[in-house]
Scaffold this motif. Structure first.
Motif, PDB file in Angstrom:
ATOM      1  N   GLU A   1      45.460  42.151  41.201  1.00 29.07           N
ATOM      2  CA  GLU A   1      44.565  41.166  40.589  1.00 29.07           C
ATOM      3  C   GLU A   1      43.346  40.878  41.450  1.00 29.07           C
ATOM      4  OE1 GLU A   1      48.501  39.065  38.593  1.00 29.07           O
ATOM      5  OE2 GLU A   1      47.394  38.054  40.196  1.00 29.07           O
ATOM      6  N   GLN A   2      43.523  40.855  42.763  1.00 30.71           N
ATOM      7  CA  GLN A   2      42.398  40.592  43.655  1.00 30.71           C
ATOM      8  C   GLN A   2      41.360  41.705  43.621  1.00 30.71           C
ATOM      9  OE1 GLN A   2      43.619  39.477  47.678  1.00 30.71           O
ATOM     10  NE2 GLN A   2      45.551  38.687  46.854  1.00 30.71           N
TER      11      GLN A   2
ATOM     12  N   ASP B   1      41.572  37.681  34.288  1.00 30.63           N
ATOM     13  CA  ASP B   1      41.623  36.329  34.864  1.00 30.63           C
ATOM     14  C   ASP B   1      41.994  35.298  33.804  1.00 30.63           C
ATOM     15  OD1 ASP B   1      40.914  37.416  37.288  1.00 30.63           O
ATOM     16  OD2 ASP B   1      38.771  37.014  37.040  1.00 30.63           O
ATOM     17  N   ARG B   2      41.470  35.431  32.605  1.00 33.86           N
ATOM     18  CA  ARG B   2      41.815  34.498  31.535  1.00 33.86           C
ATOM     19  C   ARG B   2      43.294  34.613  31.176  1.00 33.86           C
ATOM     20  NH1 ARG B   2      36.494  35.687  29.720  1.00 33.86           N
ATOM     21  NH2 ARG B   2      37.233  37.493  28.540  1.00 33.86           N
TER      22      ARG B   2
ATOM     23  N   ASN C   1      38.401  42.285  39.564  1.00 41.06           N
ATOM     24  CA  ASN C   1      37.152  41.649  39.118  1.00 41.06           C
ATOM     25  C   ASN C   1      37.007  41.786  37.605  1.00 41.06           C
ATOM     26  OD1 ASN C   1      34.714  40.274  39.267  1.00 41.06           O
ATOM     27  ND2 ASN C   1      33.523  42.140  39.657  1.00 41.06           N
TER      28      ASN C   1
ATOM     29  N   LEU D   1      45.703  35.512  33.215  1.00 39.62           N
ATOM     30  CA  LEU D   1      46.480  34.911  34.296  1.00 39.62           C
ATOM     31  C   LEU D   1      46.481  33.394  34.190  1.00 39.62           C
ATOM     32  CD1 LEU D   1      45.267  37.161  37.271  1.00 39.62           C
ATOM     33  CD2 LEU D   1      47.352  37.382  35.923  1.00 39.62           C
TER      34      LEU D   1
ATOM     35  N   PRO E   1      37.225  39.657  34.182  1.00 38.25           N
ATOM     36  CA  PRO E   1      37.292  38.311  33.583  1.00 38.25           C
ATOM     37  C   PRO E   1      38.388  38.183  32.526  1.00 38.25           C
ATOM     38  CG  PRO E   1      35.026  39.096  33.697  1.00 38.25           C
ATOM     39  CD  PRO E   1      35.894  40.258  34.037  1.00 38.25           C
TER      40      PRO E   1
ATOM     41  N   ARG F   1      52.957  38.808  35.000  1.00 33.53           N
ATOM     42  CA  ARG F   1      51.811  39.344  35.748  1.00 33.53           C
ATOM     43  C   ARG F   1      52.100  40.761  36.234  1.00 33.53           C
ATOM     44  NH1 ARG F   1      50.893  34.832  40.179  1.00 33.53           N
ATOM     45  NH2 ARG F   1      49.369  36.388  40.928  1.00 33.53           N
TER      46      ARG F   1
END
Length: 434
Positions: free
Chosen positions: A98-99, A107-108, A102, A110, A104, A127
C-alpha cells in the motif's frame, strides 16, 4: 527509492541494499529481456521453491532475500504467480504494498475497510486479499473486477493458501467493493452468492450431456424451455438429467443409430435394466421418478402436437413406458419414508451421547481460549486433562493470536478457528432442536 518509501535505520538500509543487489544480480543471469522474463526463467515462479532457499554465503544476507523479493513485488518489478506469491509468505505484505502504490482508489478502499464493524484481523485479511490479487494479476485497484477477485478467491481456496481462513478469503473485500459501487449493480452483493453455480439455460443443461444428434438436441432444448415457465430450476435440472442423461444417452449406448423417439420393446427392456442400477452397482431407489419424467415427456409431445403440429408432430411416438410402471410412485414414497424412519430409530438412542460430546467439546475450547490468551510464550498449560504449549505465531501482532500445541501429539491448535468450528456445529444442534 526503497529508502524513501520504506525508511530504515542505517544498518538495516545497508543490508536491504545488499539483498536487493544480490537478488537482481541473480535474476540477471537468467534468460529474458525484462525482469519478468528473467524471473520466470529462474524457475521460482512455478511456486515449488521459496526464494529463501537460495544461499549467498552470508547468513544475514540469506535472511534478507525474502524481504528483497517482497519489495520487488511491491514495486511491480516482477509479477509472481499466485503459487509463488503464497509460498514465500511475505510478512505484512499489504502494508508495504500500500505504501508503494500511490493509488487514490486503493486508498479509498482502505478507508472503507477501516470503517467496517469487524475485527482488526479480518480487516487485515481484506487488505491482504486485495494486495495479493493486484500483485499476482499485475493490475491497479480500478481494474480489479468481480471476475478477477472471484478467480483469486477460488484459486486461493483450492491451493490451501488461506492461512487458516480459507472459507473467508475475499469475503470482506468483496462486500466493501460491492457496497461502495466498485462492482456493477448486477454483481451479487456477497462472494458467497457469486460462488454459487449460476442457473444454466435449457441449452446449457442439454449440452452438459453431449447430445450428438442436432435435431434431438433442439427438441430437448425446446421442451425444457417450455417446461421452464412452470417449474422451478431444481426440477428443471433434474428433468434434463433424466431425459437427456439417463434416458437418451443410455439409449444411445444400447442403439447408437437411434434417431427418433420410437423405441423397440427389446431396446426399451435393455435400457430399463441398465437404468435400474446405479453406477456403484446398487439398485436405483428413485427409479419411479425417472420413469415418470420420461413418460411425461412423451405425453407432453403428444398433447403439444395437437396444438402446434408444425413444431412437435414429427417427434410424436408411442410411449414405451406403460402407465402401470409409474403408478407405484406413491408406494416408492412410502418406502423412502420407511427407510428414513428406520434410520431415525437406529440413531436416536445415541443422540444424548452425541449432544454430550458436542457440549463437552464446546466447553473445552471455550476454556482453552480463555486460558491460552492469558499465558506467556512457550508456557505449558493443562486444560481438561490435556497439556498444551503456548506458541506465538502472531509475530509483532498485538495481541498475539492464541496458538498452542497439543502435547504429546504436537498437533497445532488455533483457538479462534477451532472455537468457530465448534460453535458452528453447536448452532446446527440448536437449530435442529436437540
Amino acid at each position: 527509492m526503497t529508502d524513501t518509501i520504506w525508511p530504515r535505520t542505517q544498518p538495516r538500509e545497508s543490508l536491504r541494499h545488499h539483498g536487493l543487489k544480490w537478488l537482481l544480480s541473480y535474476l540477471v543471469r537468467h534468460s529474458g529481456r525484462t525482469w519478468q522474463e528473467k524471473w520466470i526463467s529462474s524457475g521460482f515462479n512455478d511456486g515449488h521453491r521459496k526464494i529463501r532457499e537460495l544461499t549467498t554465503g552470508n547468513f544475514r544476507l540469506d535472511g534478507e532475500l525474502g524481504h528483497s523479493l517482497m519489495l520487488l513485488c511491491c514495486l511491480r518489478v516482477v509479477r509472481p504467480s499466485l503459487e509463488a506469491f503464497k509460498i514465500n509468505s511475505f510478512y505484512r505484505y499489504h502494508e508495504h504494498f500500500e505504501q508503494a502504490q500511490n493509488d487514490p482508489d486503493l486508498d479509498r478502499f482502505l478507508a472503507l475497510v477501516e470503517q467496517q464493524d469487524t475485527s482488526d484481523h479480518f480487516k487485515r485479511c481484506a487488505r491482504m486479499d486485495v494486495a495479493s490479487a493486484l500483485t499476482t494479476q499485475g493490475i491497479r485497484f480500478a481494474d480489479l473486477s468481480a471476475e478477477a477477485l472471484l478467480h483469486y478467491a477460488i484459486a486461493t481456496r483450492e491451493g490451501g493458501w488461506g492461512g487458516g481462513y480459507e472459507t473467508h478469503v475475499g469475503y470482506l473485500a468483496w462486500r466493501v467493493m460491492s457496497e461502495s459501487g466498485h462492482f456493477p449493480a448486477q454483481v451479487p452483493p456477497t462472494l458467497r452468492a457469486a460462488m454459487r453455480s449460476p442457473a444454466q439455460t435449457p441449452a446449457e443443461l442439454v449440452d452438459k450431456h453431449s447430445v450428438t444428434n442436432p435435431d434431438i438436441r433442439d427438441v430437448f432444448v425446446a421442451y425444457l424451455t417450455r417446461r421452464s415457465h412452470d417449474i422451478d430450476y431444481a426440477t428443471l435440472r433434474d428433468l434434463s438429467e433424466d431425459i437427456c442423461g439417463k434416458f437418451w444417452n443410455g439409449l444411445q449406448k444400447i442403439n447408437p443409430g437411434q434417431a427418433t423417439f420410437v423405441i423397440s420393446q427389446e431396446n426399451y427392456e435393455s435400457w430399463r435394466a441398465v437404468v435400474a442400477v446405479r453406477r456403484d452397482g446398487k439398485p436405483r431407489l428413485q427409479l419411479e421418478a425417472v420413469m415418470t419424467n420420461i413418460r411425461a415427456f412423451y405425453l407432453d409431445l403428444q398433447g403439444w402436437a395437437a396444438e402446434e403440429p408444425e413444431r412437435w408432430a414429427r417427434w410424436v411416438a408411442p410411449c414405451p413406458i406403460a402407465g402401470r410402471e409409474t403408478r407405484t410412485l406413491g408406494k416408492a414414497a412410502r418406502r423412502a419414508k420407511e427407510r428414513m424412519d428406520a434410520r431415525i430409530r437406529l440413531l436416536q438412542p445415541v443422540l444424548p451421547a452425541f449432544i454430550a460430546a458436542a457440549t463437552e467439546r464446546k466447553d473445552h475450547f471455550q476454556e482453552l481460549l480463555k486460558v491460552a490468551g492469558e499465558t506467556r510464550k512457550d508456557e505449558i498449560i493443562t486444560v481438561g486433562g490435556k497439556q498444551y504449549q503456548r506458541l506465538h505465531r502472531g509475530r509483532r501482532q498485538a495481541p498475539p493470536l492464541p496458538w498452542s500445541i497439543e502435547r504429546p501429539r504436537a498437533r497445532p491448535v488455533h483457538q479462534p478457528q477451532d472455537q468457530c468450528d465448534v460453535h458452528r456445529g453447536w448452532r446446527v444442534l440448536a437449530v435442529g432442536g436437540c
